[in-house]
Write a protein that holds these residues in place. Structure first.
Motif, PDB file in Angstrom:
ATOM      1  N   PHE A 125      70.766 -34.693 -19.174  1.00 55.08           N
ATOM      2  CA  PHE A 125      71.185 -34.209 -17.862  1.00 55.08           C
ATOM      3  C   PHE A 125      71.532 -32.720 -17.822  1.00 55.08           C
ATOM      4  O   PHE A 125      71.812 -32.179 -16.754  1.00 55.08           O
ATOM      5  CB  PHE A 125      72.401 -35.021 -17.385  1.00 55.08           C
ATOM      6  CG  PHE A 125      72.102 -36.489 -17.204  1.00 55.08           C
ATOM      7  CD1 PHE A 125      71.487 -36.946 -16.057  1.00 55.08           C
ATOM      8  CD2 PHE A 125      72.436 -37.410 -18.184  1.00 55.08           C
ATOM      9  CE1 PHE A 125      71.207 -38.293 -15.883  1.00 55.08           C
ATOM     10  CE2 PHE A 125      72.164 -38.768 -18.030  1.00 55.08           C
ATOM     11  CZ  PHE A 125      71.541 -39.208 -16.869  1.00 55.08           C
ATOM     12  N   THR A 126      71.498 -32.061 -18.976  1.00 60.38           N
ATOM     13  CA  THR A 126      71.853 -30.649 -19.027  1.00 60.38           C
ATOM     14  C   THR A 126      70.906 -29.812 -18.176  1.00 60.38           C
ATOM     15  O   THR A 126      69.693 -29.938 -18.273  1.00 60.38           O
ATOM     16  CB  THR A 126      71.819 -30.147 -20.485  1.00 60.38           C
ATOM     17  OG1 THR A 126      72.729 -30.915 -21.267  1.00 60.38           O
ATOM     18  CG2 THR A 126      72.215 -28.685 -20.562  1.00 60.38           C
ATOM     19  N   ASP A 127      71.471 -28.980 -17.322  1.00 58.35           N
ATOM     20  CA  ASP A 127      70.750 -27.999 -16.495  1.00 58.35           C
ATOM     21  C   ASP A 127      69.920 -28.613 -15.372  1.00 58.35           C
ATOM     22  O   ASP A 127      69.147 -27.910 -14.716  1.00 58.35           O
ATOM     23  CB  ASP A 127      69.825 -27.113 -17.356  1.00 58.35           C
ATOM     24  CG  ASP A 127      70.592 -26.347 -18.421  1.00 58.35           C
ATOM     25  OD1 ASP A 127      71.731 -25.940 -18.132  1.00 58.35           O
ATOM     26  OD2 ASP A 127      70.062 -26.166 -19.527  1.00 58.35           O
ATOM     27  N   LEU A 128      70.054 -29.904 -15.093  1.00 50.01           N
ATOM     28  CA  LEU A 128      69.307 -30.502 -13.990  1.00 50.01           C
ATOM     29  C   LEU A 128      69.867 -30.035 -12.649  1.00 50.01           C
ATOM     30  O   LEU A 128      71.079 -29.997 -12.465  1.00 50.01           O
ATOM     31  CB  LEU A 128      69.376 -32.032 -14.048  1.00 50.01           C
ATOM     32  CG  LEU A 128      68.597 -32.746 -15.161  1.00 50.01           C
ATOM     33  CD1 LEU A 128      68.734 -34.261 -14.998  1.00 50.01           C
ATOM     34  CD2 LEU A 128      67.137 -32.355 -15.139  1.00 50.01           C
ATOM     35  N   ASP A 129      68.978 -29.715 -11.714  1.00 50.72           N
ATOM     36  CA  ASP A 129      69.413 -29.351 -10.371  1.00 50.72           C
ATOM     37  C   ASP A 129      69.114 -30.470  -9.375  1.00 50.72           C
ATOM     38  O   ASP A 129      69.185 -30.274  -8.166  1.00 50.72           O
ATOM     39  CB  ASP A 129      68.746 -28.056  -9.911  1.00 50.72           C
ATOM     40  CG  ASP A 129      67.228 -28.177  -9.847  1.00 50.72           C
ATOM     41  OD1 ASP A 129      66.683 -29.243 -10.234  1.00 50.72           O
ATOM     42  OD2 ASP A 129      66.574 -27.205  -9.411  1.00 50.72           O
ATOM     43  N   HIS A 130      68.767 -31.637  -9.902  1.00 46.38           N
ATOM     44  CA  HIS A 130      68.502 -32.816  -9.082  1.00 46.38           C
ATOM     45  C   HIS A 130      69.125 -34.027  -9.763  1.00 46.38           C
ATOM     46  O   HIS A 130      69.551 -33.947 -10.915  1.00 46.38           O
ATOM     47  CB  HIS A 130      66.997 -33.024  -8.899  1.00 46.38           C
ATOM     48  CG  HIS A 130      66.281 -33.250 -10.208  1.00 46.38           C
ATOM     49  ND1 HIS A 130      65.828 -32.202 -10.999  1.00 46.38           N
ATOM     50  CD2 HIS A 130      65.973 -34.392 -10.896  1.00 46.38           C
ATOM     51  CE1 HIS A 130      65.265 -32.688 -12.090  1.00 46.38           C
ATOM     52  NE2 HIS A 130      65.346 -34.008 -12.063  1.00 46.38           N
ATOM     53  N   GLU A 131      69.193 -35.136  -9.064  1.00 52.93           N
ATOM     54  CA  GLU A 131      69.841 -36.323  -9.617  1.00 52.93           C
ATOM     55  C   GLU A 131      68.817 -37.236 -10.309  1.00 52.93           C
ATOM     56  O   GLU A 131      67.710 -37.428  -9.812  1.00 52.93           O
ATOM     57  CB  GLU A 131      70.548 -37.095  -8.503  1.00 52.93           C
ATOM     58  CG  GLU A 131      71.503 -38.168  -9.019  1.00 52.93           C
ATOM     59  CD  GLU A 131      72.440 -38.680  -7.942  1.00 52.93           C
ATOM     60  OE1 GLU A 131      72.449 -39.912  -7.721  1.00 52.93           O
ATOM     61  OE2 GLU A 131      73.148 -37.856  -7.331  1.00 52.93           O
ATOM     62  N   GLU A 132      69.212 -37.759 -11.456  1.00 54.28           N
ATOM     63  CA  GLU A 132      68.401 -38.741 -12.176  1.00 54.28           C
ATOM     64  C   GLU A 132      69.276 -39.928 -12.568  1.00 54.28           C
ATOM     65  O   GLU A 132      70.478 -39.775 -12.822  1.00 54.28           O
ATOM     66  CB  GLU A 132      67.764 -38.131 -13.429  1.00 54.28           C
ATOM     67  CG  GLU A 132      66.720 -37.085 -13.132  1.00 54.28           C
ATOM     68  CD  GLU A 132      65.999 -36.576 -14.369  1.00 54.28           C
ATOM     69  OE1 GLU A 132      65.123 -35.711 -14.220  1.00 54.28           O
ATOM     70  OE2 GLU A 132      66.314 -37.030 -15.493  1.00 54.28           O
ATOM     71  N   PHE A 133      68.662 -41.093 -12.638  1.00 54.43           N
ATOM     72  CA  PHE A 133      69.370 -42.314 -13.026  1.00 54.43           C
ATOM     73  C   PHE A 133      68.695 -42.862 -14.283  1.00 54.43           C
ATOM     74  O   PHE A 133      67.489 -43.121 -14.294  1.00 54.43           O
ATOM     75  CB  PHE A 133      69.318 -43.352 -11.905  1.00 54.43           C
ATOM     76  CG  PHE A 133      70.318 -44.468 -12.050  1.00 54.43           C
ATOM     77  CD1 PHE A 133      71.483 -44.488 -11.299  1.00 54.43           C
ATOM     78  CD2 PHE A 133      70.101 -45.510 -12.955  1.00 54.43           C
ATOM     79  CE1 PHE A 133      72.414 -45.507 -11.427  1.00 54.43           C
ATOM     80  CE2 PHE A 133      71.029 -46.534 -13.104  1.00 54.43           C
ATOM     81  CZ  PHE A 133      72.181 -46.537 -12.337  1.00 54.43           C
ATOM     82  N   TRP A 134      69.482 -43.052 -15.337  1.00 57.31           N
ATOM     83  CA  TRP A 134      68.980 -43.531 -16.627  1.00 57.31           C
ATOM     84  C   TRP A 134      69.766 -44.771 -17.059  1.00 57.31           C
ATOM     85  O   TRP A 134      70.888 -45.001 -16.590  1.00 57.31           O
ATOM     86  CB  TRP A 134      69.139 -42.458 -17.698  1.00 57.31           C
ATOM     87  CG  TRP A 134      68.166 -41.328 -17.600  1.00 57.31           C
ATOM     88  CD1 TRP A 134      68.087 -40.382 -16.612  1.00 57.31           C
ATOM     89  CD2 TRP A 134      67.133 -41.019 -18.532  1.00 57.31           C
ATOM     90  NE1 TRP A 134      67.077 -39.502 -16.877  1.00 57.31           N
ATOM     91  CE2 TRP A 134      66.466 -39.857 -18.044  1.00 57.31           C
ATOM     92  CE3 TRP A 134      66.704 -41.591 -19.727  1.00 57.31           C
ATOM     93  CZ2 TRP A 134      65.393 -39.281 -18.730  1.00 57.31           C
ATOM     94  CZ3 TRP A 134      65.641 -41.008 -20.409  1.00 57.31           C
ATOM     95  CH2 TRP A 134      64.996 -39.864 -19.896  1.00 57.31           C
ATOM     96  N   ILE A 135      69.170 -45.526 -17.982  1.00 61.56           N
ATOM     97  CA  ILE A 135      69.904 -46.608 -18.635  1.00 61.56           C
ATOM     98  C   ILE A 135      69.775 -46.465 -20.152  1.00 61.56           C
ATOM     99  O   ILE A 135      68.751 -46.010 -20.663  1.00 61.56           O
ATOM    100  CB  ILE A 135      69.422 -48.007 -18.201  1.00 61.56           C
ATOM    101  CG1 ILE A 135      67.938 -48.214 -18.529  1.00 61.56           C
ATOM    102  CG2 ILE A 135      69.702 -48.232 -16.726  1.00 61.56           C
ATOM    103  CD1 ILE A 135      67.456 -49.654 -18.301  1.00 61.56           C
ATOM    104  N   LEU A 136      70.835 -46.805 -20.835  1.00 56.23           N
ATOM    105  CA  LEU A 136      70.875 -46.850 -22.296  1.00 56.23           C
ATOM    106  C   LEU A 136      70.940 -48.319 -22.687  1.00 56.23           C
ATOM    107  O   LEU A 136      71.830 -49.041 -22.231  1.00 56.23           O
ATOM    108  CB  LEU A 136      72.105 -46.097 -22.804  1.00 56.23           C
ATOM    109  CG  LEU A 136      72.266 -45.895 -24.309  1.00 56.23           C
ATOM    110  CD1 LEU A 136      71.162 -45.005 -24.856  1.00 56.23           C
ATOM    111  CD2 LEU A 136      73.630 -45.279 -24.616  1.00 56.23           C
TER     112      LEU A 136
END
Length: 232
Positions: A125-136
């Motif tokens: 997520f470092t330096d993202l200017d938009h939203e992302e959804f992840w799963i671990l």
């Protein structure tokens, strides 16, 4: 003798002052940020050498490398002397550096806490200017099996589709799920929608025997754990 109106190039400097030569003589740690950037750029423009151009680029970012990492190809090519190829070189080098900070030790990684999960996920997520959804995804002993991006949106939000999340977990033989997304707005607190989808996914996971252990919200090198805060 250099005339007052003659362009001063790096080659006219003493060898110890040239970035490449300086690195060879003294090592990489003796170079300033501008000198390192100048090596990537190679040449400047008709009015300034590569170091001066690098200093000017860094100055527009407040000499903050994190802000430099956020510049796009369009941002960089706005500087005279930076074409598309040079911009891509800069972005690629910064991305390699970013990924290096996220390298995890070799071997299986066990998640003991929300902080362990954060350390595993934050490079994404470092330096993202938009939203992302992840799963671990974890196995039954809480070792990391894999991580997957579920969706990518704009600055205002993204979609966390339960069908995609649980299908991904089943296809990859996960036992436990940790949810994660970022807030480009900089607000670390969960929204009503964040709370709703987390509880919805946690309830669905119990029925499918795919337990949701946590949901992390990541913002600017920090995180909020909905599990730690008792939100579900």
């Amino acid at each position: 003798m250099i005339k007052a109106d003659e362009k001063i190039t790096i080659k006219s400097w003493a060898p110890e002052d040239r970035p490449r030569e300086k690195m060879l003589l003294y090592g990489r740690r003796h170079l300033s940020d501008a000198e390192l950037l100048a090596i990537l750029i190679g040449t400047g423009n008709i009015h300034e050498n590569a170091v001066s151009l690098s200093q000017r680029i860094l100055a527009t970012c407040g000499n903050d490398l994190d802000r430099l990492c956020q510049l796009s190809v369009k941002d960089l090519t706005a500087f005279s002397g930076i074409g598309r190829v040079k911009a891509l070189h800069i972005i690629a080098a910064l991305e390699i550096g970013r990924r290096r900070t996220g390298i995890t030790p070799a071997g299986p990684q066990k998640i003991y806490s929300s902080h362990d999960a954060y350390r595993h996920l934050h490079p994404i997520f470092t330096d993202l200017d938009h939203e992302e959804f992840w799963i671990l995804l974890l196995n039954q002993a809480n070792y990391v099996k894999s991580k997957h991006m579920i969706s990518k949106g704009g600055r205002a939000g993204t979609v966390a589709d339960p069908k995609i999340i649980f299908k991904t977990a089943i296809d990859n033989q996960g036992t436990f799920i940790i949810l994660a997304h970022n807030h480009p707005s900089g607000n670390l607190r969960p929204s009503k929608e964040d709370l709703f989808i987390t509880r919805k996914l946690a309830d669905a996971g119990k029925l499918l025997d795919l337990l949701v252990l946590d949901h992390l919200i990541l913002v600017n090198g920090n995180y909020y754990s909905l599990a730690d805060e008792g939100c579900f």
